[in-house]
Design a protein around this motif. Structure first.
Motif, PDB file in Angstrom:
ATOM      1  N   LEU B 105      -9.451  86.015  34.604  1.00 26.99           N
ATOM      2  CA  LEU B 105      -8.162  86.628  34.484  1.00 26.99           C
ATOM      3  C   LEU B 105      -7.933  87.183  36.114  1.00 26.99           C
ATOM      4  O   LEU B 105      -6.974  86.920  36.589  1.00 26.99           O
ATOM      5  N   GLY B 106      -8.917  87.927  36.316  1.00 24.27           N
ATOM      6  CA  GLY B 106      -8.694  88.891  37.719  1.00 24.27           C
ATOM      7  C   GLY B 106      -8.582  87.926  38.926  1.00 24.27           C
ATOM      8  O   GLY B 106      -7.805  88.102  39.740  1.00 24.27           O
ATOM      9  N   SER B 107      -9.596  86.920  38.827  1.00 25.41           N
ATOM     10  CA  SER B 107      -9.559  85.968  40.009  1.00 25.41           C
ATOM     11  C   SER B 107      -8.258  85.213  40.016  1.00 25.41           C
ATOM     12  O   SER B 107      -7.592  85.220  41.045  1.00 25.41           O
ATOM     13  N   GLY B 108      -7.778  84.781  38.902  1.00 27.71           N
ATOM     14  CA  GLY B 108      -6.532  83.527  38.925  1.00 27.71           C
ATOM     15  C   GLY B 108      -5.427  84.633  39.078  1.00 27.71           C
ATOM     16  O   GLY B 108      -4.470  84.030  39.891  1.00 27.71           O
ATOM     17  N   LEU B 109      -5.348  85.703  38.588  1.00 28.08           N
ATOM     18  CA  LEU B 109      -3.929  86.478  38.525  1.00 28.08           C
ATOM     19  C   LEU B 109      -3.889  87.176  39.736  1.00 28.08           C
ATOM     20  O   LEU B 109      -2.736  87.126  40.386  1.00 28.08           O
ATOM     21  N   SER B 110      -5.000  87.484  40.358  1.00 23.35           N
ATOM     22  CA  SER B 110      -4.783  88.009  41.698  1.00 23.35           C
ATOM     23  C   SER B 110      -4.167  87.061  42.978  1.00 23.35           C
ATOM     24  O   SER B 110      -3.337  87.471  43.421  1.00 23.35           O
ATOM     25  N   VAL B 111      -4.853  85.920  42.741  1.00 24.45           N
ATOM     26  CA  VAL B 111      -4.394  85.160  43.598  1.00 24.45           C
ATOM     27  C   VAL B 111      -2.986  84.670  43.465  1.00 24.45           C
ATOM     28  O   VAL B 111      -2.156  84.434  44.403  1.00 24.45           O
ATOM     29  N   TYR B 112      -2.605  84.310  42.211  1.00 24.41           N
ATOM     30  CA  TYR B 112      -1.358  83.999  41.723  1.00 24.41           C
ATOM     31  C   TYR B 112      -0.316  84.863  42.406  1.00 24.41           C
ATOM     32  O   TYR B 112       0.791  84.889  42.995  1.00 24.41           O
ATOM     33  N   TRP B 113      -0.578  86.296  42.128  1.00 19.71           N
ATOM     34  CA  TRP B 113       0.314  87.327  42.340  1.00 19.71           C
ATOM     35  C   TRP B 113       0.745  87.535  43.704  1.00 19.71           C
ATOM     36  O   TRP B 113       1.608  87.811  44.125  1.00 19.71           O
ATOM     37  N   ARG B 115       0.157  85.321  46.044  1.00 17.89           N
ATOM     38  CA  ARG B 115       1.177  84.166  46.417  1.00 17.89           C
ATOM     39  C   ARG B 115       2.663  84.363  46.246  1.00 17.89           C
ATOM     40  O   ARG B 115       3.477  84.038  46.797  1.00 17.89           O
ATOM     41  N   ALA B 116       2.963  84.585  44.820  1.00 18.56           N
ATOM     42  CA  ALA B 116       4.005  84.997  44.170  1.00 18.56           C
ATOM     43  C   ALA B 116       4.825  86.060  44.966  1.00 18.56           C
ATOM     44  O   ALA B 116       6.050  86.087  45.223  1.00 18.56           O
ATOM     45  N   ALA B 117       4.102  87.130  45.296  1.00 15.93           N
ATOM     46  CA  ALA B 117       4.840  88.525  46.106  1.00 15.93           C
ATOM     47  C   ALA B 117       5.267  88.188  47.456  1.00 15.93           C
ATOM     48  O   ALA B 117       6.162  88.806  47.966  1.00 15.93           O
ATOM     49  N   PHE B 118       4.410  87.265  48.137  1.00 15.46           N
ATOM     50  CA  PHE B 118       4.852  86.814  49.499  1.00 15.46           C
ATOM     51  C   PHE B 118       5.103  85.312  49.718  1.00 15.46           C
ATOM     52  O   PHE B 118       4.743  84.622  50.484  1.00 15.46           O
ATOM     53  N   GLY B 120       6.461  82.033  50.688  1.00 16.44           N
ATOM     54  CA  GLY B 120       6.852  81.444  51.945  1.00 16.44           C
ATOM     55  C   GLY B 120       6.622  82.193  53.081  1.00 16.44           C
ATOM     56  O   GLY B 120       7.083  81.714  54.362  1.00 16.44           O
ATOM     57  N   GLN B 121       5.876  83.182  52.957  1.00 14.54           N
ATOM     58  CA  GLN B 121       5.655  84.172  54.332  1.00 14.54           C
ATOM     59  C   GLN B 121       4.069  83.585  54.510  1.00 14.54           C
ATOM     60  O   GLN B 121       3.042  83.122  53.781  1.00 14.54           O
ATOM     61  N   SER B 122       4.038  82.999  55.973  1.00 16.06           N
ATOM     62  CA  SER B 122       2.906  82.578  56.591  1.00 16.06           C
ATOM     63  C   SER B 122       1.668  83.471  56.590  1.00 16.06           C
ATOM     64  O   SER B 122       0.542  83.351  56.248  1.00 16.06           O
ATOM     65  N   GLN B 123       2.135  84.769  56.714  1.00 18.57           N
ATOM     66  CA  GLN B 123       1.176  86.110  56.987  1.00 18.57           C
ATOM     67  C   GLN B 123       1.602  86.992  56.084  1.00 18.57           C
ATOM     68  O   GLN B 123       2.687  87.669  56.057  1.00 18.57           O
ATOM     69  N   ILE B 124       0.590  87.793  55.340  1.00 16.21           N
ATOM     70  CA  ILE B 124       0.936  89.009  54.469  1.00 16.21           C
ATOM     71  C   ILE B 124       0.959  90.257  55.321  1.00 16.21           C
ATOM     72  O   ILE B 124      -0.026  90.373  56.240  1.00 16.21           O
ATOM     73  N   PRO B 125       1.730  91.311  55.079  1.00 13.33           N
ATOM     74  CA  PRO B 125       1.665  92.339  55.912  1.00 13.33           C
ATOM     75  C   PRO B 125       0.547  93.285  55.613  1.00 13.33           C
ATOM     76  O   PRO B 125      -0.132  93.386  54.696  1.00 13.33           O
ATOM     77  N   ALA B 126      -0.124  94.000  56.805  1.00 10.53           N
ATOM     78  CA  ALA B 126      -0.874  94.856  56.724  1.00 10.53           C
ATOM     79  C   ALA B 126      -0.377  96.418  56.375  1.00 10.53           C
ATOM     80  O   ALA B 126       0.434  96.773  56.586  1.00 10.53           O
TER      81      ALA B 126
ATOM     82  N   THR C 324       9.551  73.686  41.919  1.00 11.08           N
ATOM     83  CA  THR C 324       9.856  75.028  41.826  1.00 11.08           C
ATOM     84  C   THR C 324       9.418  75.828  42.435  1.00 11.08           C
ATOM     85  O   THR C 324      10.352  77.102  42.559  1.00 11.08           O
ATOM     86  N   GLY C 325       8.721  75.870  43.532  1.00  9.66           N
ATOM     87  CA  GLY C 325       8.196  76.876  44.461  1.00  9.66           C
ATOM     88  C   GLY C 325       7.154  77.820  43.662  1.00  9.66           C
ATOM     89  O   GLY C 325       6.824  78.791  44.108  1.00  9.66           O
ATOM     90  N   VAL C 326       6.976  77.700  42.416  1.00  9.29           N
ATOM     91  CA  VAL C 326       6.021  78.489  41.832  1.00  9.29           C
ATOM     92  C   VAL C 326       4.614  77.987  42.216  1.00  9.29           C
ATOM     93  O   VAL C 326       4.103  77.134  42.000  1.00  9.29           O
ATOM     94  N   PRO C 327       3.952  79.126  42.939  1.00 15.49           N
ATOM     95  CA  PRO C 327       2.553  78.953  43.569  1.00 15.49           C
ATOM     96  C   PRO C 327       1.418  78.276  42.520  1.00 15.49           C
ATOM     97  O   PRO C 327       1.425  78.605  41.151  1.00 15.49           O
ATOM     98  N   SER C 328       0.758  77.064  42.827  1.00 11.84           N
ATOM     99  CA  SER C 328       0.042  76.369  41.966  1.00 11.84           C
ATOM    100  C   SER C 328      -1.172  77.045  41.673  1.00 11.84           C
ATOM    101  O   SER C 328      -1.773  77.027  40.558  1.00 11.84           O
TER     102      SER C 328
END
Lengths: 505, 312, 360
Positions: B105-113, B115-118, B120-126, C324-328
């Motif tokens: 859960l931690g591994s999956g949710l953290s990656v998804y979160w 990606r979802a939070a940023f 379309g951005q190519s780089q995440i802010p520091a 949909t743009g939802v991250p895979s």
């Protein structure tokens, strides 16, 4: 000393009933215990003694009825409520933390707040022990105590919580006769300070030392009697509901020569030895009883003979052939059956069907295979036979073993092991926790096996069982054989002394 | 070049790095110690640390305050371990399986979160990271000053948690009860005390500590979250508890050994000694197996560790 | 709990009937779907549209459906690997590393055989995969039986170690592709590739091998002495020992069977999909296999079904991301949520609230 003299009883139970599923474990039970009374609860396994004590101690909630202490009606929902009302209980299997000290074991789970005031507790406990003439070192770790001392800790634990009524559940099951004497002396001290005691037991000689006795049978209270006015035979009949035929172990002259011969058998563990230089012989058609308090090396001795443990030194020969270096499967192949003491831990796979359990360890034998596959038809037929032969109460060989009662589970193991035992049968507490009907059945089967010329070793804590079946009895204490007694010279006092560590003269 | 390793300044920076690197491991291991002493084997540390690292980073980035990030991690750790506790204590699901599920859960949710939070951005802010807090006077001491007294606040907290947890376990009444829950829960049950309450408390504390360890990786060190950035630290913390025989001080020692290996690896790479980096990176895991193999017996393990209590 | 009791209720634990379990598990899986829908919402997509895209991406055409089966193939192997071990209550968490070991050992055996006919190369890679995974898992078994190292810990540590080992061999080591920048081997010899099953799709013979493996595991578990021992170990290893069956032998056997199955997942990925040995071809299947095994109730055909569902998730997720743009990456969270809900539902079926008619 009866509770009918008008004084307020310490404990009163009125019309208590408790149902577990289809079983009415306690059916409308009423009894009273006076202060300073020693009250016995007598009954067979499954008669409802444990349920009743669990209800009184708040571990189980009764379906109906009332419990009063000193005239106060209690609302018992947890042991905390019982403790607050002054009820204490010493469980048959001690509830101690082996790695804690005596002091920590007594103090744990008491008091409130963050502070751990061991000094104050130490003072109170020292006083308590002094009053009871108990000599316990409060700073010793519990795993270094003897069984008798552990029991003292359990009793002090209850008194520290302010118990005025103490329930002792089968307290002498793990004690030597001498330790039991010491316990009864302690009980007398407790009575002297006004504490009421409920003693749960099925040993008649202990019952006879009580003030009054309540007999339970199949969940019902059959009678409460003043002990002085009754007899052992009368109580036995009340307990069992019929007169019990004592089994006559027809003693046949053992044929000459030993079937099993053990010499200098020693088994070592990281900390000391588990069995020490044991010699013994069993003739074909002979039953050798091994007496002793559990944990004095009996399990290890049988497990070594059965090939489960590898001895450090010594020899085992069966019918002239050495087998000390064989594994358990090979030993079984030589015609040896072994009924372990803890049947659910060592004897059965609960998730397996009866048919599967009946071939445990034999899964590679040709008998149960058809090519590379298991022969299910042969297994099922074998299961059917065992169910019929040993009267196992079940609907068929494909039933899971986990749901069997203790007695029927034992019958499955007995069916498997007796079938293997062509020459030697090792029995470790075969009737513990089994109801009377099954005990008689098992005894008769053991005698039949002996009559076929099988050598039998029977380990038991119940001297009555040993006396009924054995041709000879040896006594084990601290991993050694203390002495031997032949049939005709069986004597409880003498054997008790050996069990406590005195050597045979 | 090897001689460079033995210069005082190098040694001091090596030791200072050891203590710094020890922080997340120590926080997680001390938390796990408390949970395991109460009888619950929480194998979900890796996932909890990851979620702690992520939420600390996200909260710090959104609020602009690093302490808000720390608080977010603590909350996340507590919530995740509450879920774990509900499953293993209340529903009595197999502890090993549930722990693994929490990791996934931690591994999956953290990656998804992330990606979802940023999106379309190519780089995440520091984010900024915590500064060192030198302790007046003490940090001036030679060698020991920079090693022990010029660290980040979370590092001091981790070091202080060792004596604090020792004091709690061995010198307080609730500590005695908690150890009893891990050794023989029935002894509490027959006194009418709740085993579940103590285990819930211990597990939630352990989860919060693990998440705090995860937070250290982002808001006190990397300034960004990266998927799987904990890289086995949660598992190493579990190994450290075993190697430390379930006692606070040996756990501190074991933690320092593992983090020294890590610090050494960084140092060696820094001065360009030609050892393949993969060997250095694999070393802690090899050492972990060896440490457990040499010790052989589970000396000091709570007797009822991993066994859900059920009244017979 | 205490509060409940004061209200006159008590929680009772009892065996659950299959029907009761089914109801609870269905309800909990529904909960998992709802929770997943919340995650879609959080990403700003309509859950209905996202689910539709997911389904279409997974089963919309023969091509996507065959991709689903391609994605399911390694999961069938790792799911079976985990199921065999967990049935014996041996917690092999190392399928992840055993996938690597299988692929690496197969490559080690095969890469000198370039140019030989498939009739030689294919058996070599299959046996190499079995042996590599089996031996690597056997190492954890020996650590457990000889050195008393908990298999959970050792297998996880071995998972990390082998990733670095592969990296070392591919980056500077003998297996690196000459002149290439990436951490990967050269392209595989055509004679070593698992044959494709139909034109126009990537579905390869590894899928048939996986289904065959499930059938074999089914027979082994239910009909043979080996399966008997595995199930006995899961129920009561001690009783088996008392009867003279060596626990060390059973543990080694279970681990090696489990690891060998996982090793085939590595072979399927390297020789059936990616045609190169590289970490990216092998990562994640072991851990997902644990979920697949549990959702498949540790039964071979259950594992196959669960693996196909998870294969669909993977395949559909890519389409969903585009649509949909939802991250895979969402699907990894969804997988874990499915597992947690399943565990909770299965366990909750064993509890019931009972009214206590209280005396006192």
């Amino acid at each position: 000393m009866s509770a009918t003299q008008g004084e307020t009883p310490r404990l009163e139970v009125r019309g208590l009933s408790k149902r577990y599923g289809p079983v009415l474990a306690n059916d409308d039970i009423s009894l009273a215990v006076a202060p300073a009374e020693l009250h016995c609860l007598l009954g067979e396994n499954g008669a409802g003694k444990s349920t009743l004590s669990a209800c009184i101690y708040g571990l189980a909630v009764s379906d109906m009825g009332e419990i009063l202490v000193d005239g106060q009606r209690l609302d018992l929902r947890s042991p905390a409520d019982a403790i607050a009302a002054g009820i204490g209980m010493v469980h048959q299997h001690f509830v101690l933390v082996p790695r804690f000290t005596v002091l920590e074991n007594i103090v744990v789970g008491t008091g409130s707040g963050l502070r751990l005031d061991l000094a104050a507790a130490r003072g109170r406990i020292t006083d308590l022990c002094a009053r009871l003439h108990l000599d316990i070192d409060l700073d010793r770790r519990v795993d270094s105590l003897s069984v008798g001392e552990m029991q003292w800790v359990e009793i002090v634990k209850s008194l520290y919580l302010g118990a005025r009524l103490l329930i002792l559940d089968e307290p002498t099951a793990v004690l030597t006769p001498q330790e039991s004497e010491r316990l009864f002396a302690l009980i007398a001290e407790l009575k002297g300070s006004g504490i009421a005691i409920i003693l749960i037991t099925h040993k008649m000689n202990e019952v006879m030392r009580s003030d009054r006795v309540s007999v339970l049978r199949k969940g019902r209270l059959v009678a409460t009697l003043t002990t002085a006015d009754t007899t052992r035979d009368a109580l036995t009949e009340l307990m069992v509901g019929r007169s019990v035929a004592t089994i006559e172990a027809r003693h046949i002259a053992a044929s000459q020569g030993a079937s099993l011969s053990v010499r200098g058998l020693t088994l070592s563990a990281p900390r000391g030895s588990l069995i020490q230089a044991i010699d013994l012989d069993v003739a074909p058609g002979e039953i050798l009883g091994i007496a002793g308090v559990a944990g004095n090396g009996q399990d290890e001795l049988l497990e070594t003979i059965a090939g489960i443990r590898a001895p450090r030194a010594g020899t085992i020969t069966l019918r002239g052939e050495p087998m000390s270096s064989l594994g358990a499967a090979e030993v079984a192949g030589r015609g040896v059956g072994h009924v372990p003491s803890d049947r659910f831990r060592d004897g059965l796979a609960r998730d397996f069907t009866i048919a599967e359990n009946l071939i445990l360890g034999q899964q590679w034998l040709r008998r149960w295979r058809k090519g590379p596959l298991l022969d299910r038809a042969a297994m099922a037929a074998n299961g059917q036979d065992a169910i019929a032969r040993y009267a196992i109460a079940t609907t068929g060989p494909e039933q899971p073993s986990g749901r069997l009662s203790g007695g029927n589970a034992q019958k499955v193991i007995i069916a498997r092991e007796f079938a293997k035992a062509q020459h030697l049968l090792l029995l470790n507490q075969p009737t513990r926790g089994v109801d009377v009907g099954a005990i008689e059945f098992i005894h008769a089967e053991v005698l039949a096996k002996r009559d076929q010329g099988c050598a039998v070793i029977l380990v038991s804590e119940e001297l009555d069982d040993l006396f009924a079946l054995s041709d000879r009895i040896i006594v084990m204490f601290r991993n050694e054989v203390m002495g031997e007694v032949r049939r005709g010279a069986f004597d409880k006092t003498a054997i008790g002394r050996l069990m406590a560590g005195a050597r045979a003269a | 070049m090897l001689a460079d390793l033995f210069q005082t300044t190098v040694i001091v920076s090596l030791l200072a790095a050891t203590v710094r690197i020890a922080t997340p491991l120590l926080l997680a291991a001390i938390g796990e110690l408390v949970a395991e002493r109460s009888g619950v084997y929480n194998m979900g540390l890796e996932g909890t640390m990851l979620m702690g690292a992520l939420t600390a980073y996200l909260a710090a980035d959104a609020s602009g305050s690093l302490w808000v990030g720390v608080f977010a991690a603590l909350t996340t750790g507590a919530l995740m371990s509450l879920l774990f506790a509900f499953l293993v204590i209340t529903l009595q699901v197999e502890q090993i399986v549930t722990g693994l599920a929490m990791n996934l859960l931690g591994s999956g949710l953290s990656v998804y979160w992330l990606r979802a939070a940023f999106k379309g951005q190519s780089q995440i802010p520091a984010t900024p990271i915590f500064d060192n807090v030198p302790i007046p006077f003490l940090s001036e001491l030679p060698v020991i000053g920079p090693v022990l007294f010029d660290q980040k606040a979370l590092t001091y907290l981790a070091l202080l948690s060792v004596p604090a947890v020792w004091w709690f376990l061995y010198r307080t009444r609730p500590g005695l009860d908690l150890r009893c829950a891990g050794e023989n829960p029935r002894a509490l049950d027959i006194k009418g005390l709740s085993i579940a309450a103590r285990q819930y408390g211990a597990v939630v504390f352990g989860g919060a500590m693990a998440a705090l360890g995860g937070a250290f990786l982002t808001v006190a060190s990397a300034s960004r979250f990266a998927p799987e950035m904990t890289n086995g630290r949660g598992w190493l913390a579990i190994v450290i508890v075993i190697a430390g025989m379930w006692r606070p001080v040996p756990i501190l020692v074991a933690t320092l050994v593992f983090s020294f290996l890590d610090a050494l690896q960084l140092q060696i790479q820094g001065i360009g000694i030609a050892i393949p980096y993969q060997l250095m990176l694999a070393l802690p895991y090899v050492v972990a197996i060896l440490a457990l193999a040499v010790r052989r017996r589970h000396a000091g393990a709570p007797a009822m560790l991993g066994v859900s209590y059920r009244r017979e | 709990m205490r509060m409940l009791e004061h209200l006159g209720w008590r929680v009772v634990r009892a065996d659950a009937s299959p029907a009761r379990t089914a109801v609870w598990v269905s309800a909990s899986l529904l909960l998992a779907v709802l929770l997943s829908a919340l995650l879609f919402e959080a990403a700003g997509a309509s859950p209905a549209a996202a689910f539709a895209a997911l389904l279409k991406g997974a089963f919309g055409s023969w091509r996507t459906a065959s991709e689903t089966l391609v994605a399911a193939t390694p999961l069938i192997f790792t799911g079976l690997a985990t199921a065999v071990a967990f049935r014996a209550r041996i917690w092999n968490i190392g399928a992840e590393g055993q996938v690597f070991a299988g692929a690496m050992f197969a490559y080690w055996c095969q890469h000198g055989l370039a140019g030989f006919s498939p009739a030689i190369q294919l058996p070599v890679i299959v046996l190499g995969g079995l042996a590599g995974g089996g031996l690597y898992a056997g190492l954890a078994a020996i650590l457990k039986t000889r050195f008393n190292v908990d298999e959970v810990i050792s297998t996880v540590m071995l998972n990390y170690i082998i990733v670095y080992a592969l990296s070392l061999l591919l980056l500077q080591g003998p297996w690196s592709e000459p002149g290439a920048f990436f951490e990967q081997s050269a392209k595989m010899d055509p004679g070593s590739l698992l044959p494709l099953l139909s034109g126009g799709s990537r579905l390869h013979a590894g899928f048939l091998l996986a289904v065959a493996a499930a059938a074999v595991v089914q027979v082994i578990m239910t009909r043979t002495p080996v399966g008997y021992e595995i199930r006995a170990a899961g129920s009561n290893l001690r009783a088996l020992k008392v009867q003279g069956t060596s626990p060390a032998r059973v543990i080694l056997m279970v681990m090696m069977i489990s690891g060998a199955l996982a090793g085939l997942a590595g072979v399927a990925q390297v020789y059936g999909v990616h045609y190169r040995l590289k970490a990216g071809a092998l990562t994640g299947y072991g851990y997902t296999g644990i979920i697949v095994a549990i959702l498949g109730q540790l039964k071979p055909w259950g594992v196959v079904a669960a693996a196909i569902v998870f294969g669909a998730l993977v395949t559909g997720a890519t389409f969903m991301q585009v649509k949909t743009g939802v991250p895979s990456a969402l699907i990894y969270a969804v997988e874990a949520i499915l597992l947690l809900c399943y565990l909770a539902g299965w366990a909750a079926a064993r509890f019931r609230l009972k009214r206590v008619a209280h005396a006192g």
